[in-house]
Scaffold this motif. Structure first.
Motif, PDB file in Angstrom:
ATOM      1  N   VAL A 273      43.243  40.206 -33.994  1.00 13.82           N
ATOM      2  CA  VAL A 273      43.733  41.050 -32.894  1.00 13.82           C
ATOM      3  C   VAL A 273      44.417  42.295 -33.459  1.00 13.82           C
ATOM      4  O   VAL A 273      44.097  43.431 -33.089  1.00 13.82           O
ATOM      5  N   GLU A 274      45.363  42.094 -34.354  1.00 11.63           N
ATOM      6  CA  GLU A 274      46.120  43.219 -34.899  1.00 11.63           C
ATOM      7  C   GLU A 274      45.251  44.103 -35.794  1.00 11.63           C
ATOM      8  O   GLU A 274      45.428  45.322 -35.819  1.00 11.63           O
ATOM      9  N   LYS A 275      44.309  43.509 -36.504  1.00 10.63           N
ATOM     10  CA  LYS A 275      43.424  44.293 -37.373  1.00 10.63           C
ATOM     11  C   LYS A 275      42.579  45.261 -36.540  1.00 10.63           C
ATOM     12  O   LYS A 275      42.457  46.446 -36.876  1.00 10.63           O
ATOM     13  N   THR A 276      42.012  44.755 -35.432  1.00  8.43           N
ATOM     14  CA  THR A 276      41.201  45.607 -34.562  1.00  8.43           C
ATOM     15  C   THR A 276      42.050  46.700 -33.933  1.00  8.43           C
ATOM     16  O   THR A 276      41.628  47.853 -33.815  1.00  8.43           O
ATOM     17  N   TYR A 277      43.265  46.357 -33.541  1.00 10.64           N
ATOM     18  CA  TYR A 277      44.177  47.329 -32.942  1.00 10.64           C
ATOM     19  C   TYR A 277      44.519  48.440 -33.942  1.00 10.64           C
ATOM     20  O   TYR A 277      44.536  49.632 -33.597  1.00 10.64           O
TER      21      TYR A 277
END
Length: 503
Positions: A273-277
């Motif tokens: 989630v955070e990587k894509t964000y």
């Protein structure tokens, strides 16, 4: 080609795809409105519904831009027609009369189908009425003003949202027979199947589209496919679809990233989630409101309250107005945290929820919150709210949480009243309720009332256990009731219970 869709790339490759896709999309317009499912995910868990304007925007035709004033005039005329139709949603004859009197000239004036498509969009609160209007359109006007692919596409989506997938498939076949096949038509049928959880059929339509000579998948098509995998938590398929997008040199848009984030949240894959964000923030396709609402949801689920609060401060107005499910989720996140100010923060959020928007699970969360914080009045207010809405608590853990609060506050009379009401309301009954009353009565030397609890236990078919007898033994010993001490010891021997040595 299809074999590539099911290939499972490793995590490093996926990140490379995301970064490369972001770098190649600097000319793509931001803020596409095809957020129909992700917006739902940002709401109540898997129960929120997409907005019709967002759904319909996926299938809008790409014709020549009309003059804004002409469009506005058309929308106003359609709004007037909609207002006449809405009161008669259950009167088929009246609907047909209004459409015949008012609709014929309007729809013929806009022969490209834009007026009727707008009517379907504006009938968002009454899909049944929208389908009645579409049926009239097919029967009355088709021979003079041929229906367009855009009208069929929107009607297929309406049928899907109404759980009528057979009608959706029928309309698709009808449009195909009229040589109206288009990518938007395929997208509409995929969406209808997606709404109804028919992933296999959705994928079948996708394969048919890939074989079609006159049209081909677009990023919207792939976004629908990713959302299907996201709903089913098929993360490997979701990632493999992203790889095919990259292989075909189709540029992803903000919604592609949003669907990926939604899938990762559903799978509780917080690192992804955070990587894509981070990739979105660093690339040309920037996060939009939907992205941030999804991230708030992810941070709430993962317990990252600092980041949750940071996003909430930035988008508070939008969340307060449209994100009541997110407000409830934030309350849940605070309730299981160690934040010293969580009660104050929860009460501030509770004020944003309409009073008539009652959720049993949230009410029980508040009961437990106040119980653990020993806020007895607030706990009882929430308990009263539960009784008022006929909420029935069936878990021992919640009951023990309530009991413990009464015990710590030495409120035996309030506990007795609660137990009586809980019995009548069908709440979970356990021995701890009665044992706690006995201990508290004993501590106040109210021995007669303590003994009455035994009769109460008998009425609800709870047997006397060794723990029950030990409570009696301690009470009588403490207050010097020697005769009754001997009686209890006799009962313990009779039932084979071990007698404590330190009595």
């Amino acid at each position: 080609m299809m074999k590539r869709v099911w290939r499972i790339p490793d995590a490093f490759h996926i990140e490379a795809i995301l970064r490369r896709s972001s770098e190649n999309c600097r000319k793509i317009a931001r803020g596409s409105t095809s957020t129909f499912w992700v917006r739902g995910l940002a709401g109540e868990a898997l129960s929120s519904q997409p907005t019709w304007s967002q759904v319909f925007s996926l299938f809008a035709g790409r014709g020549s831009p009309a003059d804004s004033l002409v469009k506005q005039d058309m929308k106003e005329k359609v709004s007037s027609l909609r207002d006449e139709l809405l009161p008669y949603s259950a009167d088929a004859e009246k609907i047909e009369k209004i459409l015949s009197d008012r609709g014929v000239s309007l729809f013929r004036r806009y022969a490209d189908g834009s007026a009727f498509s707008e009517l379907l969009k504006q009938l968002s609160s009454s899909p049944g009425l929208a389908l009645q209007a579409f049926d009239w359109r097919r029967r009355q006007l088709d021979y003079q003003t041929p229906m367009t692919a855009d009208e069929y596409s929107k009607a297929i989506v309406v049928a899907g949202r109404s759980k009528n997938v057979d009608l959706a498939a029928e309309l698709f076949k009808e449009a195909s027979n009229k040589q109206l096949k288009s990518t938007s038509l395929y997208n509409a049928l995929m969406t209808a199947y997606m709404f109804n959880g028919l992933a296999v059929k959705c994928q079948s339509v996708f394969r048919d589209l890939k074989r079609e000579a006159t049209c081909s998948p677009t990023i919207v098509t792939y976004n629908i496919l990713i959302s299907v995998f996201s709903r089913l938590v098929l993360i490997d398929h979701m990632k493999a679809t992203l790889r095919e997008i990259n292989d075909l040199n189709i540029h992803p848009n903000v919604n592609t990233y949003n669907y990926l984030i939604a899938g990762y949240i559903t799978a509780w894959m917080w690192d992804d989630v955070e990587k894509t964000y981070r990739i979105m923030k660093a690339g040309s396709i920037k996060p939009d409101l939907t992205t941030h609402l999804l991230m708030l949801r992810g941070y709430a689920h993962s317990g990252k309250l600092d980041k949750m609060e940071e996003i909430y401060k930035l988008f508070k107005g939008h969340i307060d107005q449209y994100g009541i499910p997110l407000i409830r989720l934030m309350i849940h996140a605070y309730s299981r945290s160690s934040d010293v100010n969580k009660v104050q923060k929860i009460e501030e959020l509770m004020r944003l929820i309409p009073k008539d928007d009652y959720r049993p699970w949230l009410n029980v969360k508040l009961i437990c919150l106040y119980a653990k914080e020993d806020l007895l009045d607030e706990m009882e207010n929430s308990i009263n709210e539960a009784f008022k809405h006929n909420t029935s608590v069936k878990t021992v853990g919640v009951m023990r949480c309530i009991i413990s609060s009464y015990f710590r506050n030495n409120a035996v009379d309030k506990l007795a009243n609660f137990v009586s009401r809980a019995e009548c309301a069908g709440w979970k009954i356990c021995r701890s309720l009665y044992h706690c009353k006995m201990v508290m009565y004993a501590s106040q030397r109210r021995l007669i009332e303590m003994e009455r609890v035994l009769s109460e236990m008998d009425k609800v078919n709870l047997d006397i256990t060794r723990r029950t007898l030990l409570i009696l033994l301690k009470a009588y010993t403490t207050w010097g009731e020697k005769e009754k001490v001997h009686q209890v010891l006799g009962m313990m021997c009779k039932h084979g219970h071990e007698i404590p040595m330190d009595r």
